[in-house]
Design a protein around this motif. Sequence first.
Motif, PDB file in Angstrom:
ATOM      1  N   PHE A   1     -40.530  30.587   8.517  1.00 45.84           N
ATOM      2  CA  PHE A   1     -39.425  31.543   8.301  1.00 45.84           C
ATOM      3  C   PHE A   1     -38.999  31.188   6.704  1.00 45.84           C
ATOM      4  O   PHE A   1     -39.128  29.952   6.399  1.00 45.84           O
TER       5      PHE A   1
ATOM      6  N   HIS B   1     -36.024  31.701   4.047  1.00 45.05           N
ATOM      7  CA  HIS B   1     -34.655  32.334   3.494  1.00 45.05           C
ATOM      8  C   HIS B   1     -34.658  31.974   2.025  1.00 45.05           C
ATOM      9  O   HIS B   1     -34.387  30.982   1.571  1.00 45.05           O
TER      10      HIS B   1
ATOM     11  N   GLU C   1     -26.849  30.418   3.036  1.00 48.81           N
ATOM     12  CA  GLU C   1     -27.121  31.923   2.772  1.00 48.81           C
ATOM     13  C   GLU C   1     -25.812  32.835   3.119  1.00 48.81           C
ATOM     14  O   GLU C   1     -25.501  33.789   2.890  1.00 48.81           O
TER      15      GLU C   1
ATOM     16  N   GLN D   1     -18.284  33.197   3.455  1.00 55.65           N
ATOM     17  CA  GLN D   1     -17.507  31.789   3.726  1.00 55.65           C
ATOM     18  C   GLN D   1     -16.549  31.591   2.572  1.00 55.65           C
ATOM     19  O   GLN D   1     -15.406  31.186   3.009  1.00 55.65           O
TER      20      GLN D   1
ATOM     21  N   TYR E   1     -38.087  40.042   7.199  1.00 52.72           N
ATOM     22  CA  TYR E   1     -36.722  40.066   7.895  1.00 52.72           C
ATOM     23  C   TYR E   1     -35.997  41.029   6.898  1.00 52.72           C
ATOM     24  O   TYR E   1     -35.929  41.102   5.673  1.00 52.72           O
TER      25      TYR E   1
ATOM     26  N   ASP F   1     -31.806  41.679  11.728  1.00 53.24           N
ATOM     27  CA  ASP F   1     -30.699  40.856  11.897  1.00 53.24           C
ATOM     28  C   ASP F   1     -29.068  41.353  11.478  1.00 53.24           C
ATOM     29  O   ASP F   1     -29.153  41.616  10.014  1.00 53.24           O
ATOM     30  N   PHE F   2     -28.207  41.383  12.168  1.00 52.89           N
ATOM     31  CA  PHE F   2     -28.233  41.099  13.739  1.00 52.89           C
ATOM     32  C   PHE F   2     -27.185  42.327  14.246  1.00 52.89           C
ATOM     33  O   PHE F   2     -26.058  42.605  13.376  1.00 52.89           O
TER      34      PHE F   2
ATOM     35  N   ARG G   1     -32.857  42.203  17.785  1.00 55.48           N
ATOM     36  CA  ARG G   1     -31.481  42.249  17.250  1.00 55.48           C
ATOM     37  C   ARG G   1     -30.804  43.477  16.700  1.00 55.48           C
ATOM     38  O   ARG G   1     -29.687  43.278  16.112  1.00 55.48           O
TER      39      ARG G   1
ATOM     40  N   GLU H   1     -31.652  31.548  18.863  1.00 55.79           N
ATOM     41  CA  GLU H   1     -31.581  30.950  17.304  1.00 55.79           C
ATOM     42  C   GLU H   1     -30.976  29.568  17.562  1.00 55.79           C
ATOM     43  O   GLU H   1     -30.082  29.411  18.185  1.00 55.79           O
TER      44      GLU H   1
ATOM     45  N   CYS I   1     -36.102  30.658  16.598  1.00 56.19           N
ATOM     46  CA  CYS I   1     -36.156  30.429  15.195  1.00 56.19           C
ATOM     47  C   CYS I   1     -34.881  29.264  14.832  1.00 56.19           C
ATOM     48  O   CYS I   1     -34.114  28.899  15.553  1.00 56.19           O
TER      49      CYS I   1
HETATM   50  O1  H79 Z   1     -30.687  34.523   8.850  1.00 51.96           O
HETATM   51  C1  H79 Z   1     -30.138  33.346   9.390  1.00 51.96           C
HETATM   52  C2  H79 Z   1     -28.849  33.375   9.852  1.00 51.96           C
HETATM   53  O2  H79 Z   1     -28.168  33.583   8.412  1.00 51.96           O
HETATM   54  C3  H79 Z   1     -28.383  34.518  10.626  1.00 51.96           C
HETATM   55  N1  H79 Z   1     -29.552  34.582  11.342  1.00 51.96           N
HETATM   56  C4  H79 Z   1     -30.522  33.690  11.044  1.00 51.96           C
HETATM   57  C5  H79 Z   1     -31.957  33.953  11.235  1.00 51.96           C
HETATM   58  C6  H79 Z   1     -27.238  34.066  11.434  1.00 51.96           C
HETATM   59  N2  H79 Z   1     -26.928  32.721  11.881  1.00 51.96           N
HETATM   60  N3  H79 Z   1     -25.643  32.948  12.418  1.00 51.96           N
HETATM   61  N4  H79 Z   1     -25.741  33.924  12.702  1.00 51.96           N
HETATM   62  C7  H79 Z   1     -26.318  34.777  11.959  1.00 51.96           C
HETATM   63  C8  H79 Z   1     -24.474  34.122  13.140  1.00 51.96           C
HETATM   64  C9  H79 Z   1     -23.267  33.901  12.679  1.00 51.96           C
HETATM   65  C10 H79 Z   1     -22.716  32.556  12.838  1.00 51.96           C
HETATM   66  C11 H79 Z   1     -21.455  31.995  11.902  1.00 51.96           C
HETATM   67 FE1  H79 Z   1     -21.325  30.779  10.360  1.00 51.96          FE
HETATM   68  C12 H79 Z   1     -20.694  30.829  12.532  1.00 51.96           C
HETATM   69  C13 H79 Z   1     -20.884  32.844  10.906  1.00 51.96           C
HETATM   70  C14 H79 Z   1     -19.761  32.222  10.497  1.00 51.96           C
HETATM   71  C15 H79 Z   1     -19.686  30.966  11.591  1.00 51.96           C
HETATM   72  C16 H79 Z   1     -23.253  29.722  10.309  1.00 51.96           C
HETATM   73  C17 H79 Z   1     -22.166  29.061  10.162  1.00 51.96           C
HETATM   74  C18 H79 Z   1     -22.853  30.763   9.339  1.00 51.96           C
HETATM   75  C19 H79 Z   1     -21.768  30.273   8.605  1.00 51.96           C
HETATM   76  C20 H79 Z   1     -21.265  29.143   9.123  1.00 51.96           C
END
Ligand code: H79
Length: 433
Positions: free
Chosen positions: A20, A22, A33, A38, A124, A185-186, A217, A244, A265
């Motif tokens: 993968f 990114h 990412e 944030q 992706y 996604d997603f 997704r 995930e 993943c």
């Molecule tokens: O592309 C990657 C991530 O950016 C996306 N999917 C994978 C493959 C993704 N990861 N987590 N999520 C989507 C769901 C959101 C999670 C969250 Fe957070 C928790 C968003 C805010 C709190 C992770 C931790 C991202 C920021 C902090």
Amino acid sequence: MNQEIRERTKWFMDARFGMFIHWGLYSIPACGEWIMSQKEMTVEEYRTYFEQFDPVDYDPKKWVKLAKEAGMKYAVLTAKHHDGFCLFDSKLTDYKATNTKAGRDLVREFVDACREEDLRVGLYFSIIDWHHPDFPKFGDRQHPMRNNKAYENEEIDFERYLEYMHGQVKELVTGYGKLDLLWFDFSYDDMTGEKWKATELIKMVRSYQPDVIIDNRLEGSGESHGSIATEHPLFYSGDFASPEQIIPPKGVCDEKGEPIPWELCTTMNNHWGYCKFDHQYKTPQMLVRKLVECVSKDGNMILNVGPDAKGNIPQESINILTDLGKWMSKNKESIYGCGISKLEKPDWGRYTQKGNTIYAHVYETPLGALPLYGIAPDKLDKITYLADGSEVRRGEAWNTALYPDIAFISFGEDPVFTYPLPDEKDTVLKIEL
Ligand code: H79
């Protein structure tokens, strides 16, 4: 699982191991990412990175070669992530690599590189888009997807967004030759399925790419597999589940208990996008074991790298990939085309299986001889070390009479005593029944 999905996912299930990637504007601030969300940045603020983007070292051939050397069979690149920036030359937006200092279609070069190296190629595509004016960014401060205060007063026309999103997917499936995999996604909350006009989208995709494998997704997320894991999958439920950062305890099955294709993943450290302060990398040994764990549950593993702003994969990741490659070069036969074993999981490691061949992944030095649970002594044809093909000695329990149904092996001279594993890190035994 229907026959169509079974046929289309055949290569994928055999491949087992992918890369993968990114990569996008977020590699510049280098904090992962999700930084735009944030830090609650506005589109204008985030645009600074668009002005700065200048990946002078971008050479996807290098990435693809690393993947190949690590034993990976496919690679998936973020054509667009949640920030909306396109690595491809979309005609529907100016927010694309072509308009940065890079000045070219970076997806095209990636796709070409994969084909050149004989890797299956996937893209992706984020169905979430924080750059598009008609994509909702606010509404629930508790929700990671709806908490950008900069957009408190947003007025959006979601239909317009969908037209844009569908249009971009069409560009990807019509402009880059045959794609092997699409990773959407997603979905989240009620933003799922037909909210994305998923039936229409998948129909369009399939009309151009009948064999492409699609993740789940558009309906599911990291948190729910969606209807793919039921007896009645919807049209857009996808071809594989996408857990995930977690390996499901029993793999992924439908309601009848039949296994369905799935892919873990996971990241090497704790971020997908390049993150300059995150040096908490998993060890190569742990990653090998996670791959084996997936295969032993009939699943795949796609392992992430997050190249930096110049386009270089971090050295720590390169080192890990190199180590994985060393293991794979000796033991790949226990991974490709392998799956769940009919034998129960042994307490000293894992079994993977292909036809009548069992691969025993031995993680611990045994107390005495190693008991091959589930294999009777007279069922054994031949046992070898997979790494070098040399024959493995038969062993026996000190009190064999108590265990007549278990075959034993010894790692040393004496059949009943303890010996260290030949190589603690990668002892895989090939057992032919
Ligand atoms: O592309 C990657 C991530 O950016 C996306 N999917 C994978 C493959 C993704 N990861 N987590 N999520 C989507 C769901 C959101 C999670 C969250 Fe957070 C928790 C968003 C805010 C709190 C992770 C931790 C991202 C920021 C902090």
